[in-house]
Write a protein that holds these residues in place. Structure first.
Motif, PDB file in Angstrom:
ATOM      1  N   GLY A   1       0.802  -1.214   0.000  1.00  0.00           N
ATOM      2  CA  GLY A   1       0.000   0.000   0.000  1.00  0.00           C
ATOM      3  C   GLY A   1       0.832   1.259   0.000  1.00  0.00           C
ATOM      4  N   PRO A   2       0.196   2.409   0.281  1.00  0.00           N
ATOM      5  CA  PRO A   2       0.872   3.709   0.217  1.00  0.00           C
ATOM      6  C   PRO A   2       1.966   3.848   1.268  1.00  0.00           C
ATOM      7  CG  PRO A   2      -1.398   3.972   0.984  1.00  0.00           C
ATOM      8  CD  PRO A   2      -1.214   2.535   0.647  1.00  0.00           C
ATOM      9  N   LEU A   3       2.998   4.639   0.925  1.00  0.00           N
ATOM     10  CA  LEU A   3       4.105   4.915   1.838  1.00  0.00           C
ATOM     11  C   LEU A   3       4.028   6.363   2.312  1.00  0.00           C
ATOM     12  CD1 LEU A   3       7.013   3.114  -0.038  1.00  0.00           C
ATOM     13  CD2 LEU A   3       5.745   2.301   1.953  1.00  0.00           C
ATOM     14  N   ALA A   4       3.593   6.552   3.553  1.00  0.00           N
ATOM     15  CA  ALA A   4       3.519   7.884   4.144  1.00  0.00           C
ATOM     16  C   ALA A   4       4.903   8.302   4.606  1.00  0.00           C
ATOM     17  CB  ALA A   4       2.556   7.884   5.322  1.00  0.00           C
ATOM     18  N   GLY A   5       5.295   9.532   4.311  1.00  0.00           N
ATOM     19  CA  GLY A   5       6.581  10.055   4.764  1.00  0.00           C
ATOM     20  C   GLY A   5       7.748   9.757   3.848  1.00  0.00           C
ATOM     21  N   ALA A   6       7.486   9.272   2.634  1.00  0.00           N
ATOM     22  CA  ALA A   6       8.567   9.082   1.660  1.00  0.00           C
ATOM     23  C   ALA A   6       9.054  10.460   1.212  1.00  0.00           C
ATOM     24  CB  ALA A   6       8.081   8.282   0.456  1.00  0.00           C
ATOM     25  N   SER A   7      10.340  10.578   0.963  1.00  0.00           N
ATOM     26  CA  SER A   7      10.951  11.840   0.571  1.00  0.00           C
ATOM     27  C   SER A   7      11.143  11.893  -0.939  1.00  0.00           C
ATOM     28  CB  SER A   7      12.302  11.986   1.269  1.00  0.00           C
ATOM     29  OG  SER A   7      12.990  13.116   0.790  1.00  0.00           O
ATOM     30  N   ILE A   8      10.754  13.019  -1.537  1.00  0.00           N
ATOM     31  CA  ILE A   8      10.978  13.259  -2.966  1.00  0.00           C
ATOM     32  C   ILE A   8      11.739  14.566  -3.074  1.00  0.00           C
ATOM     33  CG2 ILE A   8       9.934  13.626  -5.228  1.00  0.00           C
ATOM     34  CD1 ILE A   8       7.786  12.148  -2.578  1.00  0.00           C
ATOM     35  N   MET A   9      12.961  14.509  -3.605  1.00  0.00           N
ATOM     36  CA  MET A   9      13.812  15.694  -3.745  1.00  0.00           C
ATOM     37  C   MET A   9      14.180  15.896  -5.213  1.00  0.00           C
ATOM     38  SD  MET A   9      14.367  16.841  -0.630  1.00  0.00           S
ATOM     39  CE  MET A   9      15.723  17.961  -0.935  1.00  0.00           C
ATOM     40  N   ILE A  10      14.344  17.151  -5.601  1.00  0.00           N
ATOM     41  CA  ILE A  10      14.900  17.446  -6.919  1.00  0.00           C
ATOM     42  C   ILE A  10      16.413  17.362  -6.760  1.00  0.00           C
ATOM     43  CG2 ILE A  10      15.139  19.139  -8.771  1.00  0.00           C
ATOM     44  CD1 ILE A  10      12.393  20.256  -7.914  1.00  0.00           C
ATOM     45  N   GLU A  11      17.030  16.494  -7.558  1.00  0.00           N
ATOM     46  CA  GLU A  11      18.468  16.232  -7.446  1.00  0.00           C
ATOM     47  C   GLU A  11      19.287  17.520  -7.548  1.00  0.00           C
ATOM     48  OE1 GLU A  11      21.036  12.583  -9.033  1.00  0.00           O
ATOM     49  OE2 GLU A  11      20.457  13.953 -10.640  1.00  0.00           O
ATOM     50  N   LYS A  12      20.320  17.622  -6.708  1.00  0.00           N
ATOM     51  CA  LYS A  12      21.261  18.741  -6.678  1.00  0.00           C
ATOM     52  C   LYS A  12      20.617  20.059  -6.245  1.00  0.00           C
ATOM     53  CE  LYS A  12      24.213  16.576 -10.108  1.00  0.00           C
ATOM     54  NZ  LYS A  12      24.784  16.622 -11.433  1.00  0.00           N
ATOM     55  N   THR A  13      19.467  19.975  -5.543  1.00  0.00           N
ATOM     56  CA  THR A  13      18.820  21.165  -4.992  1.00  0.00           C
ATOM     57  C   THR A  13      18.407  20.868  -3.556  1.00  0.00           C
ATOM     58  OG1 THR A  13      16.499  20.654  -5.492  1.00  0.00           O
ATOM     59  CG2 THR A  13      17.810  21.656  -7.274  1.00  0.00           C
ATOM     60  N   LYS A  14      17.862  21.872  -2.905  1.00  0.00           N
ATOM     61  CA  LYS A  14      17.298  21.699  -1.566  1.00  0.00           C
ATOM     62  C   LYS A  14      15.775  21.675  -1.630  1.00  0.00           C
ATOM     63  CE  LYS A  14      21.196  23.856   0.737  1.00  0.00           C
ATOM     64  NZ  LYS A  14      21.630  24.914   1.650  1.00  0.00           N
ATOM     65  N   THR A  15      15.226  21.510  -2.842  1.00  0.00           N
ATOM     66  CA  THR A  15      13.788  21.520  -3.061  1.00  0.00           C
ATOM     67  C   THR A  15      13.243  20.103  -3.017  1.00  0.00           C
ATOM     68  OG1 THR A  15      14.009  23.465  -4.470  1.00  0.00           O
ATOM     69  CG2 THR A  15      11.956  22.219  -4.652  1.00  0.00           C
ATOM     70  N   GLY A  16      12.181  19.921  -2.257  1.00  0.00           N
ATOM     71  CA  GLY A  16      11.576  18.608  -2.172  1.00  0.00           C
ATOM     72  C   GLY A  16      10.299  18.623  -1.366  1.00  0.00           C
ATOM     73  N   THR A  17       9.766  17.442  -1.125  1.00  0.00           N
ATOM     74  CA  THR A  17       8.534  17.286  -0.368  1.00  0.00           C
ATOM     75  C   THR A  17       8.503  15.890   0.225  1.00  0.00           C
ATOM     76  OG1 THR A  17       6.132  17.631  -0.461  1.00  0.00           O
ATOM     77  CG2 THR A  17       7.129  16.461  -2.327  1.00  0.00           C
ATOM     78  N   VAL A  18       7.493  15.611   1.025  1.00  0.00           N
ATOM     79  CA  VAL A  18       7.269  14.271   1.557  1.00  0.00           C
ATOM     80  C   VAL A  18       5.833  13.860   1.244  1.00  0.00           C
ATOM     81  CG1 VAL A  18       8.968  14.439   3.414  1.00  0.00           C
ATOM     82  CG2 VAL A  18       6.630  15.132   3.842  1.00  0.00           C
ATOM     83  N   THR A  19       5.596  12.557   1.199  1.00  0.00           N
ATOM     84  CA  THR A  19       4.257  12.063   0.924  1.00  0.00           C
ATOM     85  C   THR A  19       3.364  12.198   2.151  1.00  0.00           C
ATOM     86  OG1 THR A  19       4.924   9.802   1.484  1.00  0.00           O
ATOM     87  CG2 THR A  19       5.024  10.425  -0.849  1.00  0.00           C
ATOM     88  N   ASP A  20       2.072  12.357   1.899  1.00  0.00           N
ATOM     89  CA  ASP A  20       1.107  12.438   2.997  1.00  0.00           C
ATOM     90  C   ASP A  20       0.737  11.028   3.466  1.00  0.00           C
ATOM     91  OD1 ASP A  20      -0.767  11.403   1.160  1.00  0.00           O
ATOM     92  OD2 ASP A  20      -1.799  13.315   0.880  1.00  0.00           O
ATOM     93  N   VAL A  21      -0.253  10.914   4.345  1.00  0.00           N
ATOM     94  CA  VAL A  21      -0.615   9.608   4.910  1.00  0.00           C
ATOM     95  C   VAL A  21      -1.129   8.632   3.860  1.00  0.00           C
ATOM     96  CG1 VAL A  21      -1.071  10.499   7.225  1.00  0.00           C
ATOM     97  CG2 VAL A  21      -2.930  10.401   5.564  1.00  0.00           C
TER      98      VAL A  21
END
Length: 79
Positions: free
Chosen positions: A33-53
């Motif tokens: 099922g879904p993974l809450a709290g997975a990290s998604i970052m744009i490579e070589k930047t400090k820009t990113g987000t995490v998945t919701d519940v």
């Protein structure tokens, strides 16, 4: 190590056809099922987000950006 599975990308264009950025939305999940709290970052930047519940995320990206998906206990994937 487990791999992140079922990465679903839905592109929604933000603005006109000539816009530099798009809003990328998707869901990160594995066979259980879904993974809450997975990290998604744009490579070589400090820009990113995490998945919701529910494993959902949204991130503004530019054409050519490389995304790095990571979650504890899983193999990091670069897409």
């Amino acid at each position: 190590m487990k791999k992140l599975l079922n990465l679903l990308f839905l592109l929604t264009i933000a603005g006109s056809l000539y816009a530099q950025e798009v809003n990328l939305t998707g869901n990160v999940s594995d066979a259980n099922g879904p993974l809450a709290g997975a990290s998604i970052m744009i490579e070589k930047t400090k820009t990113g987000t995490v998945t919701d519940v529910n494993g959902n995320y949204s991130l503004n990206v530019k054409p050519g950006d490389v995304l790095v998906f990571s979650y504890i206990g899983f193999t990091t994937q670069t897409i």
